[in-house]
Design an enzyme around this catalytic site. Structure first.
Site, PDB file in Angstrom:
ATOM      1  N   ASN A  54      -3.292   9.028   4.747  1.00 32.14           N
ATOM      2  CA  ASN A  54      -2.141   8.289   5.256  1.00 32.14           C
ATOM      3  C   ASN A  54      -2.265   7.916   6.717  1.00 32.14           C
ATOM      4  OD1 ASN A  54      -0.867   8.330   2.843  1.00 32.14           O
ATOM      5  ND2 ASN A  54       0.336  10.159   3.312  1.00 32.14           N
ATOM      6  N   SER A 102       8.627  10.050  -1.857  1.00 35.97           N
ATOM      7  CA  SER A 102       8.117  11.271  -1.211  1.00 35.97           C
ATOM      8  C   SER A 102       7.202  10.910  -0.034  1.00 35.97           C
ATOM      9  CB  SER A 102       7.369  12.143  -2.221  1.00 35.97           C
ATOM     10  OG  SER A 102       6.414  11.377  -2.922  1.00 35.97           O
ATOM     11  N   ASP A 148      -9.525  -9.621   2.472  1.00 37.11           N
ATOM     12  CA  ASP A 148      -9.921 -10.894   1.875  1.00 37.11           C
ATOM     13  C   ASP A 148     -10.252 -11.847   3.013  1.00 37.11           C
ATOM     14  OD1 ASP A 148     -10.075 -13.470   0.898  1.00 37.11           O
ATOM     15  OD2 ASP A 148      -8.193 -13.382  -0.233  1.00 37.11           O
ATOM     16  N   ASP A 203      -3.487 -14.255  -3.784  1.00 37.34           N
ATOM     17  CA  ASP A 203      -4.099 -15.191  -4.738  1.00 37.34           C
ATOM     18  C   ASP A 203      -5.270 -14.483  -5.413  1.00 37.34           C
ATOM     19  OD1 ASP A 203      -6.000 -15.024  -2.752  1.00 37.34           O
ATOM     20  OD2 ASP A 203      -5.669 -17.024  -1.964  1.00 37.34           O
ATOM     21  N   HIS A 255      -5.882  -5.746  -2.491  1.00 44.64           N
ATOM     22  CA  HIS A 255      -6.863  -6.108  -1.467  1.00 44.64           C
ATOM     23  C   HIS A 255      -7.070  -7.619  -1.312  1.00 44.64           C
ATOM     24  CE1 HIS A 255      -8.652  -1.764  -1.802  1.00 44.64           C
ATOM     25  NE2 HIS A 255      -7.396  -1.779  -1.427  1.00 44.64           N
ATOM     26  N   THR A 256      -6.157  -8.418  -1.830  1.00 47.85           N
ATOM     27  CA  THR A 256      -6.192  -9.855  -1.515  1.00 47.85           C
ATOM     28  C   THR A 256      -5.398 -10.136  -0.247  1.00 47.85           C
ATOM     29  OG1 THR A 256      -5.755 -12.101  -2.328  1.00 47.85           O
ATOM     30  CG2 THR A 256      -4.235 -10.425  -3.045  1.00 47.85           C
ATOM     31  N   GLY A 304       4.797  10.543  -8.246  1.00 47.51           N
ATOM     32  CA  GLY A 304       5.630   9.467  -8.788  1.00 47.51           C
ATOM     33  C   GLY A 304       6.337   8.624  -7.742  1.00 47.51           C
ATOM     34  N   ARG A 329       0.838  -1.209   0.000  1.00 51.40           N
ATOM     35  CA  ARG A 329       0.000   0.000   0.000  1.00 51.40           C
ATOM     36  C   ARG A 329       0.873   1.260   0.000  1.00 51.40           C
ATOM     37  NH1 ARG A 329      -3.871   2.664   4.213  1.00 51.40           N
ATOM     38  NH2 ARG A 329      -5.338   3.664   2.803  1.00 51.40           N
ATOM     39  N   HIS A 350       0.736   4.171  -2.825  1.00 53.95           N
ATOM     40  CA  HIS A 350       0.475   5.568  -2.466  1.00 53.95           C
ATOM     41  C   HIS A 350       1.658   6.462  -2.844  1.00 53.95           C
ATOM     42  CE1 HIS A 350      -3.164   5.306   0.459  1.00 53.95           C
ATOM     43  NE2 HIS A 350      -3.229   4.353  -0.452  1.00 53.95           N
ATOM     44  N   ASP A 351       2.871   5.954  -2.721  1.00 56.48           N
ATOM     45  CA  ASP A 351       4.033   6.754  -3.134  1.00 56.48           C
ATOM     46  C   ASP A 351       3.960   7.046  -4.635  1.00 56.48           C
ATOM     47  OD1 ASP A 351       6.507   8.093  -2.903  1.00 56.48           O
ATOM     48  OD2 ASP A 351       7.549   6.313  -3.652  1.00 56.48           O
TER      49      ASP A 351
HETATM   50  C1  HEM Z   1      -8.660   1.752  -6.518  1.00 50.85           C
HETATM   51  C2  HEM Z   1      -9.064   2.196  -5.457  1.00 50.85           C
HETATM   52  C3  HEM Z   1      -8.584   1.869  -4.081  1.00 50.85           C
HETATM   53  C4  HEM Z   1      -9.215   2.278  -2.968  1.00 50.85           C
HETATM   54  C5  HEM Z   1     -10.475   3.132  -2.883  1.00 50.85           C
HETATM   55  C6  HEM Z   1      -8.479   1.762  -1.851  1.00 50.85           C
HETATM   56  C7  HEM Z   1      -8.812   1.984  -0.535  1.00 50.85           C
HETATM   57  C8  HEM Z   1      -8.250   1.343   0.541  1.00 50.85           C
HETATM   58  C9  HEM Z   1      -8.687   1.500   1.900  1.00 50.85           C
HETATM   59  C10 HEM Z   1      -9.789   2.428   2.357  1.00 50.85           C
HETATM   60  C11 HEM Z   1      -7.928   0.680   2.661  1.00 50.85           C
HETATM   61  C12 HEM Z   1      -8.031   0.513   4.172  1.00 50.85           C
HETATM   62  C13 HEM Z   1      -7.308   1.627   4.877  1.00 50.85           C
HETATM   63  C14 HEM Z   1      -7.643   1.601   6.339  1.00 50.85           C
HETATM   64  O1  HEM Z   1      -7.328   0.635   7.007  1.00 50.85           O
HETATM   65  O2  HEM Z   1      -8.251   2.546   6.792  1.00 50.85           O
HETATM   66  C15 HEM Z   1      -7.019   0.004   1.800  1.00 50.85           C
HETATM   67  C16 HEM Z   1      -6.098  -0.940   2.197  1.00 50.85           C
HETATM   68  C17 HEM Z   1      -5.135  -1.469   1.373  1.00 50.85           C
HETATM   69  N1  HEM Z   1      -4.942  -1.131   0.040  1.00 50.85           N
HETATM   70 FE1  HEM Z   1      -6.193  -0.107  -1.134  1.00 50.85          FE
HETATM   71  N2  HEM Z   1      -7.420   1.046  -2.297  1.00 50.85           N
HETATM   72  C18 HEM Z   1      -7.420   1.080  -3.664  1.00 50.85           C
HETATM   73  C19 HEM Z   1      -6.488   0.495  -4.494  1.00 50.85           C
HETATM   74  C20 HEM Z   1      -5.348  -0.151  -4.047  1.00 50.85           C
HETATM   75  C21 HEM Z   1      -4.255  -0.577  -4.896  1.00 50.85           C
HETATM   76  C22 HEM Z   1      -4.178  -0.362  -6.392  1.00 50.85           C
HETATM   77  C23 HEM Z   1      -3.340  -1.180  -4.079  1.00 50.85           C
HETATM   78  C24 HEM Z   1      -1.998  -1.793  -4.410  1.00 50.85           C
HETATM   79  C25 HEM Z   1      -1.612  -2.262  -5.548  1.00 50.85           C
HETATM   80  C26 HEM Z   1      -3.885  -1.163  -2.748  1.00 50.85           C
HETATM   81  C27 HEM Z   1      -3.298  -1.749  -1.649  1.00 50.85           C
HETATM   82  C28 HEM Z   1      -3.855  -1.815  -0.401  1.00 50.85           C
HETATM   83  C29 HEM Z   1      -3.343  -2.671   0.666  1.00 50.85           C
HETATM   84  C30 HEM Z   1      -2.159  -3.636   0.557  1.00 50.85           C
HETATM   85  C31 HEM Z   1      -4.143  -2.437   1.781  1.00 50.85           C
HETATM   86  C32 HEM Z   1      -3.989  -3.069   3.165  1.00 50.85           C
HETATM   87  C33 HEM Z   1      -2.996  -2.274   3.972  1.00 50.85           C
HETATM   88  C34 HEM Z   1      -2.613  -2.928   5.283  1.00 50.85           C
HETATM   89  O3  HEM Z   1      -3.131  -3.992   5.633  1.00 50.85           O
HETATM   90  O4  HEM Z   1      -1.766  -2.350   5.979  1.00 50.85           O
HETATM   91  N3  HEM Z   1      -5.091  -0.518  -2.757  1.00 50.85           N
HETATM   92  N4  HEM Z   1      -7.229   0.433   0.496  1.00 50.85           N
HETATM   93  C1  LIG Z   2       2.474   6.052   9.454  1.00 53.96           C
HETATM   94  C2  LIG Z   2       2.404   7.528   9.577  1.00 53.96           C
HETATM   95  O1  LIG Z   2       3.389   8.218   9.550  1.00 53.96           O
HETATM   96  N1  LIG Z   2       1.203   8.032   9.689  1.00 53.96           N
HETATM   97  C3  LIG Z   2       0.967   9.427   9.868  1.00 53.96           C
HETATM   98  C4  LIG Z   2      -0.129   9.874   8.937  1.00 53.96           C
HETATM   99  O2  LIG Z   2      -0.627  11.123   9.286  1.00 53.96           O
HETATM  100  C5  LIG Z   2      -1.035  11.276  10.653  1.00 53.96           C
HETATM  101  C6  LIG Z   2      -1.730  12.598  10.817  1.00 53.96           C
HETATM  102  O3  LIG Z   2      -0.867  13.675  10.660  1.00 53.96           O
HETATM  103  C7  LIG Z   2       0.169  11.066  11.571  1.00 53.96           C
HETATM  104  O4  LIG Z   2      -0.213  11.223  12.926  1.00 53.96           O
HETATM  105  C8  LIG Z   2       0.678   9.665  11.347  1.00 53.96           C
HETATM  106  O5  LIG Z   2       1.823   9.440  12.117  1.00 53.96           O
END
Ligand code: HEM
Ligand SMILES: CC(=O)N[C@H]1CO[C@H](CO)[C@@H](O)[C@@H]1O
Ligand SMILES: *[C@@H]1O[C@H](CO)[C@@H](O)[C@H](O)[C@H]1NC(C)=O
Ligand SMILES: *[C@@H]1O[C@H](CO)[C@@H](O)[C@H](O)[C@H]1NC(C)=O
Length: 340
Positions: free
Chosen positions: A106, A88, A260, A268, A207-208, A84, A74, A78-79
């Site tokens: 973030n 950052s 998932d 998967d 999201h798998t 790019g 993730r 996001h980076d």
């Molecule tokens: C396309 C629209 C997308 C939306 C709206 C979205 C939104 C989100 C949200 C809301 C979360 C949960 C954050 C939280 O815990 O509050 C999340 C988790 C995650 N997203 Fe996405 N996402 C998108 C696409 C992607 C893409 C393209 C990737 C990577 C290739 C990605 C990778 C991840 C991963 C790995 C997590 C889990 C993070 C963790 O467990 O620490 N997401 N996403």
């Molecule tokens: C992981 C991380 O650095 N998260 C930061 C995201 O932004 C909030 C709000 O400013 C920080 O408190 C977190 O440390």
């Protein structure tokens, strides 16, 4: 294996463009993928230990902290989507600058992703000081972690420089939220050069694994504007389970559910099989099943894991090239959380 073939075709067409002179990678406020001058063996002479250091560090970190893979994937995404793939996202805020990582979206970036990059950077700086960029570390660490949890392998081009700008205000409009419409999502990915198929593969790959905090989907299970009070596109058994998991989410904002629910730690194609059963956790996940532009792609990936892996691997290579900076447009940071 078929995906190697697709990757080969992709990399061959890429190598034809790599010889071009480096250009600024960003155009106006929107970012285009300008062919950057990167190579697979960029550190072969200057830091031959790089690959091994990444491999060992990533392996140990993921073994002891299984949330690392999702956190890092993730972080990488996001980076790359904001200014790019230039690390950052790793810059800390200062009294005069609110950095990218401190934008609202973030808040939930898990610390393990930052930590694994810091560990690799520390080890790499001992072996070959001032040579390897944080952006390359994040790209390779992500690739290795995806592979370690069961995903496809792909080659990562190297030679990215670390960016000179990190601003929270640059995030808006570049990352989708759970309430982004399908039209907007398609447009956001298109702006960065991705097809709808690549968007579906990237989202399913992301999201798998990993998890989402309850506030990201609570409106789908509590007081939803339907007779049952639950989003009708959610599987009712799953919805009840989520209500239990998130029962106290307002008092306890750390409550979260697996993205998932069937195979939460494995990379998967289960995400796509889940969508067919109403087991998509976020509104944007389930929407992929309900839009005629994305539904056939979901069905294909649900039926054929190698089709998904091929597209995901190719799209990750593409992601890793978005807005890359080379030459004077960046630097090799000494510390990943600060500009030099
Ligand atoms: C396309 C629209 C997308 C939306 C709206 C979205 C939104 C989100 C949200 C809301 C979360 C949960 C954050 C939280 O815990 O509050 C999340 C988790 C995650 N997203 Fe996405 N996402 C998108 C696409 C992607 C893409 C393209 C990737 C990577 C290739 C990605 C990778 C991840 C991963 C790995 C997590 C889990 C993070 C963790 O467990 O620490 N997401 N996403
Ligand atoms: C992981 C991380 O650095 N998260 C930061 C995201 O932004 C909030 C709000 O400013 C920080 O408190 C977190 O440390
Ligand atoms: C998404 O929109 C719904 C309906 O307007 C709202 O209840 C919910 O809080 C929003 N979710 C997020 C995470 O902003
Ligand atoms: C699955 O996808 C692969 C690779 O994209 C393809 O070569 C194969 O023919 C597909 N298999 C089926 C059963 O459709």
């Amino acid at each position: 294996m078929a995906w190697r073939f697709v990757l080969f075709l992709f990399l061959s067409s890429l190598s034809a463009t790599i010889a071009q002179p480096a250009q600024p990678a960003t155009v106006g406020h929107h970012h285009r993928t300008v062919p950057p001058r990167l190579t697979l063996n960029y550190y072969a002479k200057t830091c031959p230990q790089f690959d091994q250091i990444v491999e060992d560090t990533v392996y140990n970190k993921q073994s002891t902290n299984p949330t690392t893979a999702a956190a890092t994937l993730r972080l990488f995404f996001h980076d790359c989507m904001v200014d790019g793939c230039d690390a950052s996202i790793l810059i800390s805020s200062t009294p005069t600058n609110t950095a990218e990582r401190d934008q609202d979206i973030n808040l939930s970036l898990a610390g393990d992703g930052f930590d694994v990059v810091t560990r690799i950077k520390n080890a790499v700086e001992l072996a070959c000081p001032n040579v390897v960029s944080c952006a390359d570390i994040l790209s390779v660490a992500t690739r290795n972690l995806v592979k370690q949890v069961g995903g496809p392998f792909y080659q990562v081009q190297l030679g990215r420089k670390d960016g000179l700008v990190s601003m929270a205000s640059h995030v808006e409009g570049n990352l989708a939220t759970v309430n982004t419409s399908m039209d907007q999502m398609i447009e956001m990915f298109k702006e960065k050069g991705f097809t709808i198929e690549e968007m579906v593969a990237l989202t399913g790959g992301g999201h798998t694994i990993g998890f989402s905090h309850c506030n990201q989907f609570s409106n789908r299970i509590f007081n939803y504007g339907s007779p049952s009070g639950v989003d009708p596109t959610l599987n009712p058994v799953f919805a009840n389970r989520l209500k239990q998991i998130c029962a106290n989410y307002q008092a306890n904002p750390t409550q979260a559910a697996f993205n998932d629910p069937m195979t939460p730690g494995t990379f998967d194609n289960m995400y796509f099989q889940n969508l067919r059963k109403g087991l998509g956790l976020l509104g944007t996940d389930q929407a992929l099943m309900n839009d005629p532009r994305t539904k056939p792609i979901v069905n294909t990936f649900a039926a054929n894991q190698s089709a998904f892996f091929d597209t995901f691997a190719q799209a990750m290579v593409k992601t890793s090239l978005v807005g890359v900076k080379t030459g004077k447009h960046g630097q090799v940071r000494v510390r990943c959380d600060r500009f030099n």
